[in-house]
Write a protein that holds these residues in place. Structure first.
Motif, PDB file in Angstrom:
ATOM      1  N   ALA A 116     -33.696  22.138  26.252  1.00 27.61           N
ATOM      2  CA  ALA A 116     -34.579  22.090  27.425  1.00 27.61           C
ATOM      3  C   ALA A 116     -34.127  21.003  28.393  1.00 27.61           C
ATOM      4  O   ALA A 116     -34.120  21.211  29.608  1.00 27.61           O
ATOM      5  CB  ALA A 116     -36.012  21.832  26.983  1.00 27.61           C
ATOM      6  N   TYR A 117     -33.737  19.874  27.873  1.00 26.42           N
ATOM      7  CA  TYR A 117     -33.246  18.779  28.714  1.00 26.42           C
ATOM      8  C   TYR A 117     -31.978  19.190  29.454  1.00 26.42           C
ATOM      9  O   TYR A 117     -31.863  19.004  30.668  1.00 26.42           O
ATOM     10  CB  TYR A 117     -32.999  17.536  27.858  1.00 26.42           C
ATOM     11  N   MET A 118     -31.020  19.770  28.730  1.00 32.08           N
ATOM     12  CA  MET A 118     -29.748  20.135  29.340  1.00 32.08           C
ATOM     13  C   MET A 118     -29.891  21.271  30.367  1.00 32.08           C
ATOM     14  O   MET A 118     -29.135  21.334  31.324  1.00 32.08           O
ATOM     15  CB  MET A 118     -28.738  20.516  28.259  1.00 32.08           C
ATOM     16  N   SER A 119     -30.875  22.156  30.171  1.00 36.34           N
ATOM     17  CA  SER A 119     -31.060  23.264  31.109  1.00 36.34           C
ATOM     18  C   SER A 119     -32.148  22.971  32.147  1.00 36.34           C
ATOM     19  O   SER A 119     -32.516  23.861  32.920  1.00 36.34           O
ATOM     20  CB  SER A 119     -31.387  24.546  30.349  1.00 36.34           C
ATOM     21  N   GLU A 120     -32.649  21.743  32.154  1.00 41.36           N
ATOM     22  CA  GLU A 120     -33.648  21.276  33.123  1.00 41.36           C
ATOM     23  C   GLU A 120     -34.930  22.114  33.101  1.00 41.36           C
ATOM     24  O   GLU A 120     -35.547  22.364  34.129  1.00 41.36           O
ATOM     25  CB  GLU A 120     -33.056  21.208  34.522  1.00 41.36           C
ATOM     26  N   LYS A 121     -35.343  22.520  31.923  1.00 40.66           N
ATOM     27  CA  LYS A 121     -36.592  23.263  31.752  1.00 40.66           C
ATOM     28  C   LYS A 121     -37.732  22.287  31.509  1.00 40.66           C
ATOM     29  O   LYS A 121     -37.522  21.146  31.089  1.00 40.66           O
ATOM     30  CB  LYS A 121     -36.497  24.228  30.557  1.00 40.66           C
ATOM     31  N   LYS A 122     -38.957  22.752  31.729  1.00 42.74           N
ATOM     32  CA  LYS A 122     -40.137  21.925  31.478  1.00 42.74           C
ATOM     33  C   LYS A 122     -40.570  22.059  30.024  1.00 42.74           C
ATOM     34  O   LYS A 122     -40.400  23.108  29.404  1.00 42.74           O
ATOM     35  CB  LYS A 122     -41.279  22.328  32.401  1.00 42.74           C
ATOM     36  N   VAL A 123     -41.148  20.988  29.508  1.00 46.40           N
ATOM     37  CA  VAL A 123     -41.609  20.923  28.129  1.00 46.40           C
ATOM     38  C   VAL A 123     -43.092  20.560  28.124  1.00 46.40           C
ATOM     39  O   VAL A 123     -43.539  19.715  28.898  1.00 46.40           O
ATOM     40  CB  VAL A 123     -40.831  19.825  27.352  1.00 46.40           C
ATOM     41  N   SER A 124     -43.845  21.206  27.261  1.00 44.97           N
ATOM     42  CA  SER A 124     -45.232  20.804  27.022  1.00 44.97           C
ATOM     43  C   SER A 124     -45.450  20.845  25.520  1.00 44.97           C
ATOM     44  O   SER A 124     -44.701  21.472  24.778  1.00 44.97           O
ATOM     45  CB  SER A 124     -46.223  21.709  27.755  1.00 44.97           C
ATOM     46  N   GLY A 125     -46.470  20.154  25.064  1.00 41.40           N
ATOM     47  CA  GLY A 125     -46.711  20.096  23.630  1.00 41.40           C
ATOM     48  C   GLY A 125     -48.056  19.517  23.290  1.00 41.40           C
ATOM     49  O   GLY A 125     -48.973  19.498  24.115  1.00 41.40           O
ATOM     50  N   TYR A 126     -48.160  19.021  22.088  1.00 41.14           N
ATOM     51  CA  TYR A 126     -49.413  18.497  21.556  1.00 41.14           C
ATOM     52  C   TYR A 126     -49.148  17.146  20.904  1.00 41.14           C
ATOM     53  O   TYR A 126     -48.158  16.968  20.209  1.00 41.14           O
ATOM     54  CB  TYR A 126     -49.972  19.475  20.514  1.00 41.14           C
ATOM     55  N   SER A 127     -50.034  16.207  21.151  1.00 36.98           N
ATOM     56  CA  SER A 127     -49.892  14.874  20.575  1.00 36.98           C
ATOM     57  C   SER A 127     -51.171  14.469  19.855  1.00 36.98           C
ATOM     58  O   SER A 127     -52.276  14.730  20.343  1.00 36.98           O
ATOM     59  CB  SER A 127     -49.596  13.857  21.688  1.00 36.98           C
ATOM     60  N   ASP A 128     -51.017  13.835  18.709  1.00 38.68           N
ATOM     61  CA  ASP A 128     -52.200  13.356  17.991  1.00 38.68           C
ATOM     62  C   ASP A 128     -52.052  11.903  17.541  1.00 38.68           C
ATOM     63  O   ASP A 128     -52.691  11.478  16.592  1.00 38.68           O
ATOM     64  CB  ASP A 128     -52.531  14.262  16.812  1.00 38.68           C
ATOM     65  N   GLY A 129     -51.231  11.134  18.247  1.00 36.32           N
ATOM     66  CA  GLY A 129     -51.107   9.722  17.898  1.00 36.32           C
ATOM     67  C   GLY A 129     -50.079   8.999  18.739  1.00 36.32           C
ATOM     68  O   GLY A 129     -49.367   9.611  19.538  1.00 36.32           O
ATOM     69  N   CYS A 130     -50.032   7.705  18.552  1.00 38.01           N
ATOM     70  CA  CYS A 130     -49.078   6.853  19.258  1.00 38.01           C
ATOM     71  C   CYS A 130     -48.007   6.366  18.288  1.00 38.01           C
ATOM     72  O   CYS A 130     -48.253   6.229  17.094  1.00 38.01           O
ATOM     73  CB  CYS A 130     -49.772   5.626  19.848  1.00 38.01           C
ATOM     74  N   VAL A 131     -46.816   6.103  18.829  1.00 35.79           N
ATOM     75  CA  VAL A 131     -45.698   5.533  18.082  1.00 35.79           C
ATOM     76  C   VAL A 131     -45.402   4.183  18.716  1.00 35.79           C
ATOM     77  O   VAL A 131     -45.356   4.069  19.936  1.00 35.79           O
ATOM     78  CB  VAL A 131     -44.455   6.442  18.189  1.00 35.79           C
ATOM     79  N   THR A 132     -45.195   3.161  17.895  1.00 34.11           N
ATOM     80  CA  THR A 132     -44.911   1.827  18.419  1.00 34.11           C
ATOM     81  C   THR A 132     -43.412   1.577  18.446  1.00 34.11           C
ATOM     82  O   THR A 132     -42.710   1.831  17.465  1.00 34.11           O
ATOM     83  CB  THR A 132     -45.594   0.749  17.551  1.00 34.11           C
TER      84      THR A 132
END
Length: 109
Positions: free
Chosen positions: A75-91
């Motif tokens: 997705a990064y290399m083809s410049e596509k958009k990404v969406s997803g789900y998050s349930d926490g933080c990473v330090t």
């Protein structure tokens, strides 16, 4: 005793409701850091109220890490958009970032 119980319940209550969608965004840069694959964009959603919202992290401990990593890198290399789900933080380096799950609602547009 009641005050202690109330304090404990209030201090962990934010953990129970801190999760949600990460909006569709085009990845502007990527990096490997301790514990995960960081994807930077101008402004991700911040469902967990982490201290930073310019990056989301796919944790190396994610059960679908290899497949999700490949999908996100494409997705990064083809410049596509990404969406997803998050349930926490990473330090990382004293800052917190939303983690994105590789096995739930990960979408490339």
């Amino acid at each position: 005793m009641v005050r202690i119980i109330t304090f404990l319940l209030l201090s962990i209550s934010h953990l129970a409701i801190a999760k949600g969608p990460v909006n569709s965004n085009k990845i502007t840069k990527v990096a490997f850091q301790t514990g995960g694959f960081f994807m930077y964009a101008t402004d991700w959603e911040n469902p967990n109220n982490c201290t930073r919202s310019n990056a989301v992290v796919l944790k190396t401990s994610d059960s679908n890490y290899d497949k999700a990593y490949s999908l996100l890198l494409a997705a990064y290399m083809s410049e596509k958009k990404v969406s997803g789900y998050s349930d926490g933080c990473v330090t990382f380096d004293g800052q917190t970032y939303n983690s994105i799950r590789g096995f739930k609602y990960l979408v490339i547009e």
